[in-house]
Write a protein that holds these residues in place. Structure first.
Motif, PDB file in Angstrom:
ATOM      1  N   ALA A  33       1.217  -1.260  -0.474  1.00  0.00           N
ATOM      2  CA  ALA A  33      -0.529  -0.045  -0.196  1.00  0.00           C
ATOM      3  C   ALA A  33       0.440   1.635   0.354  1.00  0.00           C
ATOM      4  N   LEU A  34       1.829   1.921   0.425  1.00  0.00           N
ATOM      5  CA  LEU A  34       3.227   2.206   0.848  1.00  0.00           C
ATOM      6  C   LEU A  34       3.437   2.563  -0.025  1.00  0.00           C
ATOM      7  N   LEU A  35       4.202   1.380  -0.685  1.00  0.00           N
ATOM      8  CA  LEU A  35       5.241   1.398  -1.927  1.00  0.00           C
ATOM      9  C   LEU A  35       5.020   0.894  -2.983  1.00  0.00           C
ATOM     10  N   ILE A  36       3.868   0.818  -3.628  1.00  0.00           N
ATOM     11  CA  ILE A  36       3.857   0.148  -5.177  1.00  0.00           C
ATOM     12  C   ILE A  36       3.881   1.072  -6.090  1.00  0.00           C
ATOM     13  N   PRO A  37       2.312   2.443  -5.541  1.00  0.00           N
ATOM     14  CA  PRO A  37       2.108   3.602  -6.544  1.00  0.00           C
ATOM     15  C   PRO A  37       3.137   4.103  -6.472  1.00  0.00           C
ATOM     16  N   VAL A  38       3.620   4.708  -5.817  1.00  0.00           N
ATOM     17  CA  VAL A  38       4.825   5.309  -6.185  1.00  0.00           C
ATOM     18  C   VAL A  38       5.253   4.721  -7.982  1.00  0.00           C
ATOM     19  N   HIS A  39       6.479   3.428  -7.217  1.00  0.00           N
ATOM     20  CA  HIS A  39       6.904   2.627  -8.749  1.00  0.00           C
ATOM     21  C   HIS A  39       6.169   2.906  -9.472  1.00  0.00           C
ATOM     22  N   LEU A  40       4.834   1.798  -9.259  1.00  0.00           N
ATOM     23  CA  LEU A  40       4.000   1.940 -10.433  1.00  0.00           C
ATOM     24  C   LEU A  40       4.136   2.546 -11.178  1.00  0.00           C
ATOM     25  N   PHE A  41       3.673   4.204 -10.640  1.00  0.00           N
ATOM     26  CA  PHE A  41       3.737   4.844 -12.039  1.00  0.00           C
ATOM     27  C   PHE A  41       4.865   5.376 -12.053  1.00  0.00           C
TER      28      PHE A  41
ATOM     29  N   PHE B 215       7.481   3.878 -12.920  1.00  0.00           N
ATOM     30  CA  PHE B 215       8.178   3.059 -13.763  1.00  0.00           C
ATOM     31  C   PHE B 215       7.161   2.415 -15.152  1.00  0.00           C
ATOM     32  N   GLY B 216       6.148   2.535 -14.722  1.00  0.00           N
ATOM     33  CA  GLY B 216       5.474   1.865 -15.196  1.00  0.00           C
ATOM     34  C   GLY B 216       4.319   2.729 -16.401  1.00  0.00           C
ATOM     35  N   LEU B 217       4.237   3.993 -15.963  1.00  0.00           N
ATOM     36  CA  LEU B 217       3.151   5.243 -16.709  1.00  0.00           C
ATOM     37  C   LEU B 217       3.926   6.416 -16.415  1.00  0.00           C
ATOM     38  N   ALA B 218       4.757   6.731 -15.804  1.00  0.00           N
ATOM     39  CA  ALA B 218       5.209   8.334 -15.937  1.00  0.00           C
ATOM     40  C   ALA B 218       6.169   8.594 -17.189  1.00  0.00           C
ATOM     41  N   PHE B 219       7.367   7.487 -16.824  1.00  0.00           N
ATOM     42  CA  PHE B 219       8.283   7.389 -17.783  1.00  0.00           C
ATOM     43  C   PHE B 219       8.377   6.978 -18.685  1.00  0.00           C
ATOM     44  N   PRO B 220       7.378   6.012 -19.427  1.00  0.00           N
ATOM     45  CA  PRO B 220       7.305   5.879 -20.470  1.00  0.00           C
ATOM     46  C   PRO B 220       6.707   6.421 -21.249  1.00  0.00           C
ATOM     47  N   LEU B 221       5.248   7.234 -21.186  1.00  0.00           N
ATOM     48  CA  LEU B 221       4.541   8.423 -21.415  1.00  0.00           C
ATOM     49  C   LEU B 221       5.490   9.245 -21.741  1.00  0.00           C
ATOM     50  N   GLY B 222       6.881   9.779 -20.996  1.00  0.00           N
ATOM     51  CA  GLY B 222       6.870  10.867 -21.371  1.00  0.00           C
ATOM     52  C   GLY B 222       6.435  11.986 -19.951  1.00  0.00           C
TER      53      GLY B 222
ATOM     54  N   PRO C 185      12.993   9.985 -16.991  1.00  0.00           N
ATOM     55  CA  PRO C 185      13.318   8.825 -16.286  1.00  0.00           C
ATOM     56  C   PRO C 185      15.347   8.972 -15.904  1.00  0.00           C
ATOM     57  N   PRO C 186      15.165   9.027 -15.137  1.00  0.00           N
ATOM     58  CA  PRO C 186      17.199   8.630 -14.564  1.00  0.00           C
ATOM     59  C   PRO C 186      17.829   7.779 -15.923  1.00  0.00           C
ATOM     60  N   GLY C 187      18.945   7.984 -16.220  1.00  0.00           N
ATOM     61  CA  GLY C 187      19.361   7.380 -17.371  1.00  0.00           C
ATOM     62  C   GLY C 187      20.127   6.015 -16.260  1.00  0.00           C
ATOM     63  N   TYR C 188      20.986   5.411 -17.446  1.00  0.00           N
ATOM     64  CA  TYR C 188      21.314   4.183 -16.928  1.00  0.00           C
ATOM     65  C   TYR C 188      22.207   3.832 -15.722  1.00  0.00           C
TER      66      TYR C 188
ATOM     67  N   LEU D   7       1.661  -0.285 -21.559  1.00  0.00           N
ATOM     68  CA  LEU D   7       0.723   1.325 -20.788  1.00  0.00           C
ATOM     69  C   LEU D   7      -0.678   0.271 -19.868  1.00  0.00           C
ATOM     70  N   THR D   8      -1.105  -0.356 -20.794  1.00  0.00           N
ATOM     71  CA  THR D   8      -2.932  -0.240 -20.651  1.00  0.00           C
ATOM     72  C   THR D   8      -2.515  -1.448 -19.182  1.00  0.00           C
ATOM     73  N   LEU D   9      -1.473  -2.397 -19.056  1.00  0.00           N
ATOM     74  CA  LEU D   9      -1.637  -3.699 -18.022  1.00  0.00           C
ATOM     75  C   LEU D   9      -1.040  -2.291 -16.764  1.00  0.00           C
ATOM     76  N   ASN D  10       0.042  -1.752 -17.169  1.00  0.00           N
ATOM     77  CA  ASN D  10      -0.120  -1.007 -16.217  1.00  0.00           C
ATOM     78  C   ASN D  10      -0.621   0.117 -15.332  1.00  0.00           C
ATOM     79  N   ALA D  11      -1.342   0.585 -16.533  1.00  0.00           N
ATOM     80  CA  ALA D  11      -2.635   2.023 -15.897  1.00  0.00           C
ATOM     81  C   ALA D  11      -3.657   1.024 -14.986  1.00  0.00           C
ATOM     82  N   ILE D  12      -4.279   0.035 -15.047  1.00  0.00           N
ATOM     83  CA  ILE D  12      -4.976  -1.505 -14.797  1.00  0.00           C
ATOM     84  C   ILE D  12      -4.624  -1.715 -13.274  1.00  0.00           C
TER      85      ILE D  12
END
Lengths: 117, 155
Positions: free
Chosen positions: A22-30, A32-39, A43-46, B94-99
């Motif tokens: 509850a505390l940690l996954i939202p920020v990580h997923l947001f 690496f999963g959404l904010a960085f891929p969608l620009g 994102p930080p460099g390698y 992206l879809t999987l991540n959003a869901i």
């Protein structure tokens, strides 16, 4: 199901994992999963991300995050299958699949994070 | 269900039954239970909410898998990590991540709202009100999220 002495321990792991998730996954997923891929964010460099993740404290942090979250998943998913699908005759298979999966994931996390330099 | 008594089967029953050694019939009454549909949770919002909350564990496992793949890519080198970043821009991911993000948020909110029921805190003999406990959970969430984001974005 009969109460087994291990049940409170598994529930404790479920609960601890629930807090961690509850505390940690939202920020990580947001990030690496959404904010960085969608620009939305840069994102930080390698090299710098690798340096950050391979810090001993970060590796312990990631290990706890992965392992506890997996035990949280195992417990909750087990009861989801019990309650949702009424497949009580598969109890043993489900138990082995869930906690076995969490153990395997914990081992994988330990192995990967140990090797991260 | 009709319970078949021993005498109905033609067995010898001692007169004054209870005074003798108790005998057991092999037949146990079967309780009548209505069969519940497998999809009992679909028709009421409260039940659906419960099942959705329980199902949030699957996106949690998905996130861990993703993180472990990311760690693997990080230790494999810049090329592997670039590949990982490229996968994440694929519409399927992206879809999987959003869901998954929505499910995890649902888990966070339900977890924090339930916390005051699980942990009863007493201060000078008085029970701390629920909104304070839930509120401190939310505050901790914000602070920790900001700290993690700061560490990652700064690097």
């Amino acid at each position: 199901m009969a109460k087994k002495p291990i049940e409170p321990f598994l529930w404790g792991l479920f609960s601890a994992g629930g807090v961690v998730a509850a505390l940690l996954i939202p920020v990580h997923l947001f990030l690496f999963g959404l904010a960085f891929p969608l620009g939305w964010l840069t994102p930080p460099g390698y090299e710098s991300l690798r340096a950050l993740a391979s810090h001993p404290l970060a590796r312990i942090y990631l290990f706890v995050l992965c392992s506890f979250s997996l035990f949280h998943w195992a417990h909750r998913f087990r009861y989801t299958l019990y309650d949702g699908l009424q497949i009580k005759h598969l109890n043993e298979v489900i138990t082995v699949f869930c906690y076995g999966g969490a153990l395997a994931g914990t081992a994988a996390a330990g192995y990967l994070l140990w090797g991260l330099r | 269900m009709v319970q078949i008594a021993a005498d109905a089967l033609g067995c010898q029953v001692k007169p004054g039954g209870l005074s003798g050694t108790p005998s057991h019939t092999a037949y146990h009454p079967r309780w009548y239970r209505e069969r519940v549909s497998t999809y009992w949770w679909l028709w009421k919002w409260r039940y659906l909410k419960f099942v959705l909350r329980e199902l949030s564990s699957v996106p949690v496992a998905y996130f861990v898998t993703l993180t472990l793949v990311q760690v693997h890519a990080l230790s494999d080198g810049p090329q592997a990590y670039a590949d990982f970043q490229r996968w994440m821009t694929h519409p399927v991911f992206l879809t999987l991540n959003a869901i998954s993000f929505l499910f995890v948020l649902f888990h966070t909110v339900t977890w924090f709202n339930l916390a005051p029921r699980a942990i009863v805190v007493r201060l000078r003999g008085k029970r701390v009100p629920e909104f304070l406990i839930a509120g401190s959970n939310y505050a901790a969430w914000l602070v920790i999220s900001a700290a993690v984001a700061w560490l990652i974005l700064r690097s």
